[in-house]
Design a protein around this motif. Sequence first.
Motif, PDB file in Angstrom:
ATOM      1  N   VAL A  18       0.815  -1.206   0.000  1.00 20.34           N
ATOM      2  CA  VAL A  18       0.000   0.000   0.000  1.00 20.34           C
ATOM      3  C   VAL A  18       0.850   1.257   0.000  1.00 20.34           C
ATOM      4  CG1 VAL A  18      -1.829   1.240   1.222  1.00 20.34           C
ATOM      5  CG2 VAL A  18      -1.811  -1.267   1.221  1.00 20.34           C
ATOM      6  N   SER A  19       1.884   1.278   0.830  1.00 22.17           N
ATOM      7  CA  SER A  19       2.726   2.468   0.902  1.00 22.17           C
ATOM      8  C   SER A  19       4.121   2.103   1.392  1.00 22.17           C
ATOM      9  CB  SER A  19       2.099   3.538   1.800  1.00 22.17           C
ATOM     10  OG  SER A  19       1.926   3.047   3.097  1.00 22.17           O
ATOM     11  N   THR A  20       5.039   3.031   1.179  1.00 19.57           N
ATOM     12  CA  THR A  20       6.443   2.833   1.525  1.00 19.57           C
ATOM     13  C   THR A  20       6.925   4.019   2.353  1.00 19.57           C
ATOM     14  OG1 THR A  20       6.794   1.668  -0.559  1.00 19.57           O
ATOM     15  CG2 THR A  20       8.770   2.471   0.573  1.00 19.57           C
ATOM     16  N   TYR A  21       7.675   3.727   3.402  1.00 18.60           N
ATOM     17  CA  TYR A  21       8.254   4.754   4.262  1.00 18.60           C
ATOM     18  C   TYR A  21       9.740   4.459   4.417  1.00 18.60           C
ATOM     19  CZ  TYR A  21       3.403   5.557   5.706  1.00 18.60           C
ATOM     20  OH  TYR A  21       2.054   5.828   5.723  1.00 18.60           O
ATOM     21  N   LEU A  22      10.532   5.478   4.700  1.00 21.44           N
ATOM     22  CA  LEU A  22      11.935   5.252   5.044  1.00 21.44           C
ATOM     23  C   LEU A  22      11.994   4.645   6.440  1.00 21.44           C
ATOM     24  CD1 LEU A  22      13.744   8.482   3.801  1.00 21.44           C
ATOM     25  CD2 LEU A  22      13.953   6.152   2.894  1.00 21.44           C
ATOM     26  N   ASN A  23      12.942   3.771   6.663  1.00 18.65           N
ATOM     27  CA  ASN A  23      13.065   3.105   7.957  1.00 18.65           C
ATOM     28  C   ASN A  23      13.840   3.991   8.937  1.00 18.65           C
ATOM     29  OD1 ASN A  23      13.032   1.306  10.030  1.00 18.65           O
ATOM     30  ND2 ASN A  23      14.326  -0.222   9.046  1.00 18.65           N
ATOM     31  N   VAL A  24      13.180   5.079   9.353  1.00 17.88           N
ATOM     32  CA  VAL A  24      13.701   5.971  10.385  1.00 17.88           C
ATOM     33  C   VAL A  24      12.578   6.167  11.392  1.00 17.88           C
ATOM     34  CG1 VAL A  24      15.357   7.128   8.858  1.00 17.88           C
ATOM     35  CG2 VAL A  24      13.038   8.053   9.093  1.00 17.88           C
ATOM     36  N   ALA A  25      12.938   6.581  12.597  1.00 12.44           N
ATOM     37  CA  ALA A  25      11.959   6.627  13.689  1.00 12.44           C
ATOM     38  C   ALA A  25      10.680   7.393  13.344  1.00 12.44           C
ATOM     39  CB  ALA A  25      12.609   7.202  14.941  1.00 12.44           C
ATOM     40  N   ALA A  26      10.826   8.594  12.799  1.00 13.80           N
ATOM     41  CA  ALA A  26       9.646   9.419  12.521  1.00 13.80           C
ATOM     42  C   ALA A  26       8.741   8.760  11.480  1.00 13.80           C
ATOM     43  CB  ALA A  26      10.060  10.803  12.041  1.00 13.80           C
ATOM     44  N   GLU A  29       6.875   5.751  12.926  1.00 11.60           N
ATOM     45  CA  GLU A  29       5.718   6.206  13.694  1.00 11.60           C
ATOM     46  C   GLU A  29       4.544   6.486  12.758  1.00 11.60           C
ATOM     47  OE1 GLU A  29       5.013   9.941  16.567  1.00 11.60           O
ATOM     48  OE2 GLU A  29       6.761   8.707  17.088  1.00 11.60           O
ATOM     49  N   ARG A  30       4.808   7.149  11.630  1.00  7.20           N
ATOM     50  CA  ARG A  30       3.748   7.420  10.641  1.00  7.20           C
ATOM     51  C   ARG A  30       3.171   6.124  10.096  1.00  7.20           C
ATOM     52  NH1 ARG A  30       5.499  10.865   5.887  1.00  7.20           N
ATOM     53  NH2 ARG A  30       3.337  10.502   5.334  1.00  7.20           N
ATOM     54  N   ALA A  31       4.048   5.174   9.805  1.00  2.00           N
ATOM     55  CA  ALA A  31       3.597   3.882   9.274  1.00  2.00           C
ATOM     56  C   ALA A  31       2.730   3.156  10.302  1.00  2.00           C
ATOM     57  CB  ALA A  31       4.801   3.018   8.889  1.00  2.00           C
ATOM     58  N   GLU A  32       3.136   3.204  11.577  1.00  2.00           N
ATOM     59  CA  GLU A  32       2.368   2.544  12.633  1.00  2.00           C
ATOM     60  C   GLU A  32       0.993   3.187  12.788  1.00  2.00           C
ATOM     61  OE1 GLU A  32       5.052   2.756  15.954  1.00  2.00           O
ATOM     62  OE2 GLU A  32       6.206   1.015  15.269  1.00  2.00           O
ATOM     63  N   GLU A  33       0.934   4.518  12.705  1.00  2.00           N
ATOM     64  CA  GLU A  33      -0.352   5.215  12.786  1.00  2.00           C
ATOM     65  C   GLU A  33      -1.245   4.824  11.616  1.00  2.00           C
ATOM     66  OE1 GLU A  33       0.370   9.423  12.965  1.00  2.00           O
ATOM     67  OE2 GLU A  33       1.408   9.273  14.892  1.00  2.00           O
ATOM     68  N   PHE A  34      -0.654   4.706  10.436  1.00  3.09           N
ATOM     69  CA  PHE A  34      -1.410   4.334   9.250  1.00  3.09           C
ATOM     70  C   PHE A  34      -1.980   2.917   9.394  1.00  3.09           C
ATOM     71  CE2 PHE A  34      -1.171   2.920   4.613  1.00  3.09           C
ATOM     72  CZ  PHE A  34      -2.449   3.372   4.329  1.00  3.09           C
ATOM     73  N   ARG A  52      14.215  -6.041   2.732  1.00  5.06           N
ATOM     74  CA  ARG A  52      15.381  -6.913   2.939  1.00  5.06           C
ATOM     75  C   ARG A  52      16.644  -6.113   3.277  1.00  5.06           C
ATOM     76  NH1 ARG A  52      14.801 -12.273   1.054  1.00  5.06           N
ATOM     77  NH2 ARG A  52      12.792 -12.565   0.044  1.00  5.06           N
ATOM     78  N   ASN A  53      16.824  -4.960   2.619  1.00  6.24           N
ATOM     79  CA  ASN A  53      18.032  -4.168   2.874  1.00  6.24           C
ATOM     80  C   ASN A  53      17.893  -3.280   4.108  1.00  6.24           C
ATOM     81  OD1 ASN A  53      16.491  -1.975   2.058  1.00  6.24           O
ATOM     82  ND2 ASN A  53      17.487  -1.786   0.063  1.00  6.24           N
ATOM     83  N   GLY A  54      16.700  -3.282   4.719  1.00  6.08           N
ATOM     84  CA  GLY A  54      16.496  -2.529   5.952  1.00  6.08           C
ATOM     85  C   GLY A  54      16.243  -1.047   5.758  1.00  6.08           C
ATOM     86  N   ARG A  55      16.244  -0.557   4.528  1.00  6.17           N
ATOM     87  CA  ARG A  55      16.094   0.882   4.296  1.00  6.17           C
ATOM     88  C   ARG A  55      14.651   1.358   4.320  1.00  6.17           C
ATOM     89  NH1 ARG A  55      19.688   0.321  -0.568  1.00  6.17           N
ATOM     90  NH2 ARG A  55      21.765   0.284   0.316  1.00  6.17           N
ATOM     91  N   ASN A  56      13.733   0.474   3.942  1.00  9.44           N
ATOM     92  CA  ASN A  56      12.341   0.881   3.811  1.00  9.44           C
ATOM     93  C   ASN A  56      11.405   0.067   4.690  1.00  9.44           C
ATOM     94  OD1 ASN A  56      12.689   2.861   1.673  1.00  9.44           O
ATOM     95  ND2 ASN A  56      13.160   1.115   0.354  1.00  9.44           N
ATOM     96  N   LEU A  57      10.256   0.670   4.951  1.00 10.60           N
ATOM     97  CA  LEU A  57       9.155  -0.006   5.634  1.00 10.60           C
ATOM     98  C   LEU A  57       8.001  -0.028   4.646  1.00 10.60           C
ATOM     99  CD1 LEU A  57       9.317   2.003   8.971  1.00 10.60           C
ATOM    100  CD2 LEU A  57      10.277  -0.274   8.539  1.00 10.60           C
TER     101      LEU A  57
END
Length: 100
Positions: A18-26, A29-34, A52-57
């Motif tokens: 559905v969507s992609t986020y950078l794997n950083v704290a902020a 948090e947005r991904a978890e809220e979504f 797999r590379n850990g960069r994205n959520l």
Amino acid sequence: SEAAPAPVAGPGLYTLRVSTYLNVAAQRERAEEFVEWLHEQGYREARIVTSRNGRNLYVTIGSFETTRSDEAVRLQREVRALRYKNETFSDAFFQNVNTL
């Protein structure tokens, strides 16, 4: 007794990305809220997957043997019509879980 829930991911299965986020704290948090919002909308299978590379959520929903099943097609159509905080998801697409 209730049947065990189907696994969310497995070999050869597809999920709706559905969507992609950078794997950083902020962004996490947005991904978890979504995901929480998606759960409230009835999409109980929504979850966050780390690339797999850990960069994205990735926020994904569901698990499908084929992307052409009625259930998969209906889910994609519904999700593409959603609006969340002025975001739309018209580009939600199926991805093989082994390539996330």
